[in-house]
Design a protein around this motif. Structure first.
Motif, mmCIF file in Angstrom:
data_model
loop_
_atom_site.group_PDB
_atom_site.id
_atom_site.type_symbol
_atom_site.label_atom_id
_atom_site.label_comp_id
_atom_site.label_asym_id
_atom_site.label_seq_id
_atom_site.Cartn_x
_atom_site.Cartn_y
_atom_site.Cartn_z
ATOM 1 N N ILE A 263 6.306 5.711 -12.316
ATOM 2 C CA ILE A 263 6.028 5.986 -13.727
ATOM 3 C C ILE A 263 7.104 6.894 -14.310
ATOM 4 C CG2 ILE A 263 4.395 7.056 -15.336
ATOM 5 C CD1 ILE A 263 2.148 6.228 -13.416
ATOM 6 N N ALA A 264 7.494 7.905 -13.544
ATOM 7 C CA ALA A 264 8.500 8.856 -14.013
ATOM 8 C C ALA A 264 9.842 8.183 -14.272
ATOM 9 C CB ALA A 264 8.672 9.978 -12.992
ATOM 10 N N LEU A 265 10.153 7.136 -13.525
ATOM 11 C CA LEU A 265 11.421 6.429 -13.690
ATOM 12 C C LEU A 265 11.417 5.507 -14.911
ATOM 13 C CD1 LEU A 265 12.266 5.537 -9.987
ATOM 14 C CD2 LEU A 265 13.525 7.093 -11.478
ATOM 15 N N GLY A 266 10.238 5.295 -15.513
ATOM 16 C CA GLY A 266 10.184 4.518 -16.750
ATOM 17 C C GLY A 266 9.641 3.108 -16.623
ATOM 18 N N PHE A 267 9.038 2.767 -15.482
ATOM 19 C CA PHE A 267 8.456 1.439 -15.334
ATOM 20 C C PHE A 267 7.153 1.342 -16.137
ATOM 21 C CE2 PHE A 267 11.317 1.655 -11.779
ATOM 22 C CZ PHE A 267 11.814 0.360 -11.680
ATOM 23 N N SER A 268 6.845 0.140 -16.598
ATOM 24 C CA SER A 268 5.694 -0.059 -17.476
ATOM 25 C C SER A 268 4.441 -0.526 -16.754
ATOM 26 C CB SER A 268 6.036 -1.080 -18.573
ATOM 27 O OG SER A 268 7.078 -0.601 -19.389
ATOM 28 N N GLY A 269 4.587 -0.946 -15.496
ATOM 29 C CA GLY A 269 3.418 -1.430 -14.792
ATOM 30 C C GLY A 269 3.648 -1.613 -13.308
ATOM 31 N N LEU B 266 0.758 0.549 -20.991
ATOM 32 C CA LEU B 266 1.186 0.599 -19.598
ATOM 33 C C LEU B 266 0.141 -0.099 -18.736
ATOM 34 C CD1 LEU B 266 2.412 4.313 -19.306
ATOM 35 C CD2 LEU B 266 3.805 2.271 -19.694
ATOM 36 N N TRP B 267 0.557 -0.570 -17.553
ATOM 37 C CA TRP B 267 -0.385 -1.233 -16.666
ATOM 38 C C TRP B 267 -0.373 -0.546 -15.298
ATOM 39 C CZ3 TRP B 267 -4.143 -4.576 -17.741
ATOM 40 C CH2 TRP B 267 -4.836 -5.157 -16.675
ATOM 41 N N PRO C 145 0.817 -1.228 0.000
ATOM 42 C CA PRO C 145 0.000 0.000 0.000
ATOM 43 C C PRO C 145 0.847 1.273 0.000
ATOM 44 C CG PRO C 145 -0.875 -1.589 1.557
ATOM 45 C CD PRO C 145 0.459 -2.115 1.116
ATOM 46 N N ILE C 146 1.971 1.248 0.713
ATOM 47 C CA ILE C 146 2.841 2.427 0.771
ATOM 48 C C ILE C 146 3.410 2.739 -0.613
ATOM 49 C CG2 ILE C 146 4.973 3.376 1.732
ATOM 50 C CD1 ILE C 146 4.448 1.843 4.262
ATOM 51 N N ASP C 147 3.687 1.668 -1.388
ATOM 52 C CA ASP C 147 4.250 1.856 -2.733
ATOM 53 C C ASP C 147 3.284 2.602 -3.641
ATOM 54 O OD1 ASP C 147 6.517 0.326 -2.006
ATOM 55 O OD2 ASP C 147 5.402 -1.517 -2.394
ATOM 56 N N GLU C 148 1.982 2.434 -3.404
ATOM 57 C CA GLU C 148 0.988 3.107 -4.230
ATOM 58 C C GLU C 148 1.078 4.625 -4.095
ATOM 59 O OE1 GLU C 148 -2.970 0.804 -4.823
ATOM 60 O OE2 GLU C 148 -2.423 0.479 -2.730
ATOM 61 N N GLN C 149 1.553 5.085 -2.943
ATOM 62 C CA GLN C 149 1.667 6.521 -2.725
ATOM 63 C C GLN C 149 2.785 7.144 -3.567
ATOM 64 O OE1 GLN C 149 2.023 7.206 1.507
ATOM 65 N NE2 GLN C 149 0.377 5.783 1.999
ATOM 66 N N SER C 150 3.749 6.329 -3.989
ATOM 67 C CA SER C 150 4.874 6.845 -4.777
ATOM 68 C C SER C 150 4.824 6.359 -6.222
ATOM 69 C CB SER C 150 6.208 6.414 -4.138
ATOM 70 O OG SER C 150 6.289 4.994 -4.067
ATOM 71 N N VAL C 151 3.626 5.959 -6.679
ATOM 72 C CA VAL C 151 3.508 5.407 -8.026
ATOM 73 C C VAL C 151 3.850 6.445 -9.096
ATOM 74 C CG1 VAL C 151 1.055 5.949 -8.326
ATOM 75 C CG2 VAL C 151 2.046 3.969 -9.498
ATOM 76 N N LYS D 210 -3.192 10.851 -11.375
ATOM 77 C CA LYS D 210 -2.329 11.534 -10.419
ATOM 78 C C LYS D 210 -1.027 11.967 -11.084
ATOM 79 C CE LYS D 210 -0.014 10.805 -5.965
ATOM 80 N NZ LYS D 210 0.233 9.831 -4.865
ATOM 81 N N THR D 211 -0.489 11.078 -11.929
ATOM 82 C CA THR D 211 0.771 11.378 -12.614
ATOM 83 C C THR D 211 0.603 12.520 -13.604
ATOM 84 O OG1 THR D 211 1.496 9.080 -12.392
ATOM 85 C CG2 THR D 211 2.600 10.418 -14.059
#
Length: 226
Positions: A94-100, A123-124, A84-90, A132-133
């Motif tokens: 995305i900005a770092l280039g992850f696809s999902g 993207l997923w 759940p904490i990771d969702e706050q920094s999603v 948000k992004t």
């Protein structure tokens, strides 16, 4: 009849039993996929754009602390077993280039759909994460150059270093920066080394978090490497 190219997927996890279970469940559905189990990210470099890397965050930890930059390493990276904490920094993810991104309780259920989406170039992320992004990007677009100037003053970056710094924040490689600024790759590398030294960061991926995290720590004076 044209032969379909086999899709390669790396399942990266320190929990080999979990990884084997995932591969076993996916292999029957994804017959044209080749699954490879990895226990470390140390050798995961130089992927072609179509390769998918499934990163088990629950056993490997924060990708930023491991200096995971999809732009530099290549391939399409999917974070799974996130909390759940990771969702706050999603937004940063995305900005770092992850696809999902998939949370722990949805990983096994959503992984097949996520793989298909990412393999097709999508993207997923949840709608909420994407919204948000986009809001963050719109609000920061006008201030990004100004922020670079502020950080440039804080870390005593030269005008040229500020230009290189801005391109680094956009995920550009040394070669791309060299072309944009009409410099040699070796000169760009020197500027990157100087920026790392002045900001006290140890890698390019850490530089990218300066604006995202509103980094206000005092710069370090210990040498860094590119």
């Amino acid at each position: 009849m044209k032969k379909l190219k086999k899709q390669t997927v790396h399942i990266v996890s320190e929990n080999t039993a979990w990884a084997e279970l995932v591969v076993a469940s996916l292999a029957t559905t994804f017959e044209c996929y080749s699954f490879i189990i990895e226990t470390s990210v140390k050798s995961l470099w130089g992927f072609n754009p179509d390769t998918i890397i499934v990163f088990d965050k629950s056993t490997l930890g924060n990708p930023s602390s491991l200096c995971i930059s999809p732009v530099e390493r290549g391939g399409k990276w999917l974070l799974v077993n996130c909390g759940p904490i990771d969702e706050q920094s999603v937004t940063g993810t995305i900005a770092l280039g992850f696809s999902g991104f998939i949370t722990t309780y949805l990983t096994l259920e959503m992984l097949p759909k996520a793989l298909r989406a990412i393999a097709s170039g999508q993207l997923w992320f949840s709608r909420e994460a994407m919204s948000k992004t986009l809001k963050h990007l719109l609000s920061s677009a006008e201030s990004s150059h100004h922020s670079v100037y502020v950080l440039g003053a804080k870390y005593t970056l030269s005008n040229r270093e500020q230009q290189v710094f801005l391109h680094l924040l956009h995920g550009k490689s040394n070669k791309e920066i060299a072309i944009q600024l009409h410099l040699s790759p070796s000169t760009v590398k020197c500027h990157v080394s100087s920026i790392l030294l002045k900001t006290g960061k140890h890698s390019r991926c850490q530089i990218g978090m300066l604006l995202m995290n509103n980094d206000v720590d005092e710069p370090l004076t210990t040498p860094c490497t590119t």
